[in-house]
Design a protein around this motif. Sequence first.
Motif, PDB file in Angstrom:
ATOM      1  N   VAL A 325       0.854  -1.180   0.000  1.00 11.39           N
ATOM      2  CA  VAL A 325       0.000   0.000   0.000  1.00 11.39           C
ATOM      3  C   VAL A 325       0.890   1.229   0.000  1.00 11.39           C
ATOM      4  O   VAL A 325       1.626   1.469   0.964  1.00 11.39           O
ATOM      5  N   LEU A 326       0.843   2.019  -1.086  1.00 14.21           N
ATOM      6  CA  LEU A 326       1.706   3.185  -1.209  1.00 14.21           C
ATOM      7  C   LEU A 326       1.077   4.386  -0.518  1.00 14.21           C
ATOM      8  O   LEU A 326      -0.151   4.537  -0.492  1.00 14.21           O
ATOM      9  N   PRO A 327       1.906   5.284   0.052  1.00 15.45           N
ATOM     10  CA  PRO A 327       1.362   6.483   0.693  1.00 15.45           C
ATOM     11  C   PRO A 327       0.843   7.481  -0.330  1.00 15.45           C
ATOM     12  O   PRO A 327       1.269   7.487  -1.489  1.00 15.45           O
ATOM     13  N   ILE A 328      -0.078   8.314   0.106  1.00  8.36           N
ATOM     14  CA  ILE A 328      -0.602   9.368  -0.761  1.00  8.36           C
ATOM     15  C   ILE A 328       0.468  10.437  -0.931  1.00  8.36           C
ATOM     16  O   ILE A 328       1.094  10.883   0.030  1.00  8.36           O
ATOM     17  N   LEU A 329       0.694  10.841  -2.208  1.00  8.71           N
ATOM     18  CA  LEU A 329       1.738  11.814  -2.480  1.00  8.71           C
ATOM     19  C   LEU A 329       1.366  13.166  -1.882  1.00  8.71           C
ATOM     20  O   LEU A 329       0.274  13.687  -2.101  1.00  8.71           O
ATOM     21  N   SER A 330       2.245  13.715  -1.097  1.00  9.18           N
ATOM     22  CA  SER A 330       2.026  15.026  -0.484  1.00  9.18           C
ATOM     23  C   SER A 330       3.376  15.587  -0.076  1.00  9.18           C
ATOM     24  O   SER A 330       4.385  14.885  -0.066  1.00  9.18           O
ATOM     25  N   SER A 331       3.391  16.869   0.239  1.00 12.92           N
ATOM     26  CA  SER A 331       4.635  17.498   0.668  1.00 12.92           C
ATOM     27  C   SER A 331       5.028  16.986   2.042  1.00 12.92           C
ATOM     28  O   SER A 331       4.199  16.457   2.779  1.00 12.92           O
ATOM     29  N   LYS A 332       6.306  17.204   2.375  1.00 13.36           N
ATOM     30  CA  LYS A 332       6.797  16.722   3.673  1.00 13.36           C
ATOM     31  C   LYS A 332       6.080  17.425   4.814  1.00 13.36           C
ATOM     32  O   LYS A 332       5.754  16.803   5.829  1.00 13.36           O
ATOM     33  N   LEU A 333       5.802  18.723   4.656  1.00 15.84           N
ATOM     34  CA  LEU A 333       5.125  19.471   5.709  1.00 15.84           C
ATOM     35  C   LEU A 333       3.709  18.946   5.916  1.00 15.84           C
ATOM     36  O   LEU A 333       3.256  18.780   7.058  1.00 15.84           O
ATOM     37  N   ASP A 334       3.019  18.657   4.815  1.00 14.46           N
ATOM     38  CA  ASP A 334       1.675  18.093   4.936  1.00 14.46           C
ATOM     39  C   ASP A 334       1.721  16.721   5.578  1.00 14.46           C
ATOM     40  O   ASP A 334       0.830  16.356   6.361  1.00 14.46           O
ATOM     41  N   ARG A 335       2.752  15.969   5.262  1.00 18.37           N
ATOM     42  CA  ARG A 335       2.861  14.618   5.821  1.00 18.37           C
ATOM     43  C   ARG A 335       3.091  14.678   7.335  1.00 18.37           C
ATOM     44  O   ARG A 335       2.531  13.878   8.096  1.00 18.37           O
ATOM     45  N   ILE A 336       3.899  15.644   7.791  1.00 17.38           N
ATOM     46  CA  ILE A 336       4.126  15.805   9.231  1.00 17.38           C
ATOM     47  C   ILE A 336       2.842  16.198   9.928  1.00 17.38           C
ATOM     48  O   ILE A 336       2.536  15.716  11.031  1.00 17.38           O
ATOM     49  N   LYS A 337       2.064  17.063   9.296  1.00 15.48           N
ATOM     50  CA  LYS A 337       0.781  17.453   9.880  1.00 15.48           C
ATOM     51  C   LYS A 337      -0.165  16.257   9.969  1.00 15.48           C
ATOM     52  O   LYS A 337      -0.889  16.086  10.948  1.00 15.48           O
ATOM     53  N   LEU A 501       8.191   5.690  12.888  1.00 18.82           N
ATOM     54  CA  LEU A 501       9.406   5.907  13.667  1.00 18.82           C
ATOM     55  C   LEU A 501       9.495   7.348  14.164  1.00 18.82           C
ATOM     56  O   LEU A 501       9.777   7.604  15.341  1.00 18.82           O
ATOM     57  N   GLU A 502       9.233   8.308  13.270  1.00 11.41           N
ATOM     58  CA  GLU A 502       9.311   9.713  13.660  1.00 11.41           C
ATOM     59  C   GLU A 502       8.230  10.078  14.666  1.00 11.41           C
ATOM     60  O   GLU A 502       8.477  10.842  15.604  1.00 11.41           O
ATOM     61  N   MET A 503       7.039   9.532  14.491  1.00  8.77           N
ATOM     62  CA  MET A 503       5.929   9.871  15.372  1.00  8.77           C
ATOM     63  C   MET A 503       6.098   9.243  16.752  1.00  8.77           C
ATOM     64  O   MET A 503       5.904   9.903  17.770  1.00  8.77           O
ATOM     65  N   GLU A 504       6.483   7.973  16.796  1.00 11.48           N
ATOM     66  CA  GLU A 504       6.578   7.260  18.067  1.00 11.48           C
ATOM     67  C   GLU A 504       7.776   7.729  18.899  1.00 11.48           C
ATOM     68  O   GLU A 504       7.731   7.702  20.131  1.00 11.48           O
ATOM     69  N   HIS A 505       8.859   8.158  18.229  1.00 11.96           N
ATOM     70  CA  HIS A 505      10.075   8.538  18.946  1.00 11.96           C
ATOM     71  C   HIS A 505      10.237  10.054  19.068  1.00 11.96           C
ATOM     72  O   HIS A 505      11.335  10.542  19.344  1.00 11.96           O
ATOM     73  N   GLN A 506       9.155  10.769  18.884  1.00 18.99           N
ATOM     74  CA  GLN A 506       9.230  12.224  18.954  1.00 18.99           C
ATOM     75  C   GLN A 506       9.618  12.702  20.360  1.00 18.99           C
ATOM     76  O   GLN A 506      10.474  13.571  20.530  1.00 18.99           O
TER      77      GLN A 506
END
Length: 674
Positions: A325-337, A501-506
Amino acid sequence: MAESERESIKEQISMFDEKMISAQRAARSENWREFKKLFEVDRMRLLDPLDLFGNTAIHIATHSDNPNLLQELLELLPRQERWRAMRMGNCVNNTLLHEIVFCTTVDMAGVVFKLEKELQEEVESYDPLVEVRNDSGESPLFRAAKLGKLKMLKYMANHVVGDIRSHFVRFDRCSILHACILGQFFDVAIWLLKLDGNLAQHKDMDGLTCLQLLANMPLVFRSQTPSMGAVKNLVYYLLPDEGYEIDDDYDEKGEEEEESVSFRLRTDLESGPLDKAKQSEFNGIGHIWQKKKQHKLAECLAELLVQKDFSWQISFHSNFQPLIVLPILSSKLDRIKEIQLMKEKRQLVEIAHSRISKPLLKESISEASHFKNYTPLLMAAGSGIVEIVEKIIDMNPEAISHVSQDEHNVLHMAVKHRQLKIFNLIKRNSAFKSLIHRITGEGRTLLHQVARMEFYKEQRLPGVAFQLQDELRWYERVRRIVPPHYLMHCDKDGLTAKDVLEMEHQDMHKEAKSWIKETAQSCSTVAVLVATVVFAAAYTIPGGSQNGTPVFFGSRVFLFFTITDVVALVSSLASVVMFLSILTSPFELWDFYKSLPRKLSLGFALLFFSLVCTMLAFSATVLLTIRLDNKEWTSILFYCAGFLPVAIFAWMQFPLYKTLQKLVRRLYNRVKQV
């Protein structure tokens, strides 16, 4: 008189009269002769409660471990009352035989069985005392096993008339084998399992078999025991690996051979008793011996239970293999949000679950206890018990392919619970490549499992930065083995493994940044102070100079002072550079994988080396100034005084130096491979 006043008067009246209080004092002081005299006058008081638990004087007499006292007290009663005294229960209906299991000599139980045989002709119908159960449904035989009294258990088992298996299950469906494992009496458990192998298949009220229960007890196995230190590990290694078997033979006279592994202090009549120093030394060795005995018996019990376990044969292999399952294409800032919104949504769901109604609460509890439905193989992999996992795979090679109902395999469990020993064990197996492709029912790959912190446990590492480094190493370790296209795969929440990884280890990332900044600032201050001191010492020559030439120019000690002072200055300034490079770093997540921990370790090593050289220079200065000629003991004393601060610093910062050793060893292995 009001009802409340009557109740207050009742509370003020003592439960025990003077005679019973005297008997209590005699029992507490183990004055059993006085205890017996108190009841010889009024024999029927032997049937009255003597303590708050409803135990009679007959029950209390079992604490003496004296068969003659017990027999004499019972014979004080008339024959009919004697029968009632042996069957009388306390507040939980423990009879005399239930209390006798605490005794070290089986002759105590022999007295009861002997009197019971003499009196049974006078009673028309009765249940044997060994068959009587207390309020929990425990017979004396069950209670002896639960308390680890193997000697008493064997003796009582020889006096069971009917089917002994009727004693093996309590009212709450807990088996006698479950009780022994929970109490960690593995020698008793092995004896029972050899007596009745069907006990291995029995499940308690939670649906757990004995092997599942053992798979949740990692500390009783050697592979998960915390490090005992170099000396204790050496003693553990030198102790014998065999000789922990149990002797099943029993002598009816009550004289059983001691277990082959029982460490007791002995005193020699000629040399006298051991002194306190030797006694403490033997106690330490005995403790290690008992620890090794526990490990060996647990391993032996696990082997017997594994032979009876076939739960791995039920495997839930899904017919539908999910696509990537591929992620929806979006900018990095949108992805962080999106990640942040997903995290907030998850927190709101957790808060809502804590306030839900009882039917939904039961459902959540059942989901939380779903781990209990895992087979012993997966449970042992999650607990890190190498012994159980290795035995199951050795006896049943195909068990490594077992998949749980939620489509977890043994590799998923090892990665999710950060069990490196299990991971390396599976990696050596030929089926390893087939296990890495498994995707769980929630759409999680191995990378998703290692990125999550659901089952994270703090490691014995010196700081948060090194803990985060260990997490990133785990992620990188798994990333190397999974197929490359799995990096783009999204789980049921629409998150890739990197997003998880980024979300859980924030939070850990924030703590690591704060910790490493504070540590670098503190250590740089110390390094600058050391550099200032040794720089000033270089221009303050010990003994002064004449016409620009040092007085002690030809002395070897002066040469030693010069070298150590220069080396201390260079290493302290180098450590300052390392700590300043840390403070100017961007502190990104992956900077904690190698760069920042390596700089911190090298900075600590240089700082420590500069302190050592400073102390050596100080010692050399003292020797030059005082001019201690031909006084070796005084020189040694000054050297020891100079090294004291270094020793204290090294002892306090020893965990950090261990990480430096690992770094040097890793670099050496890489150079050796090249």
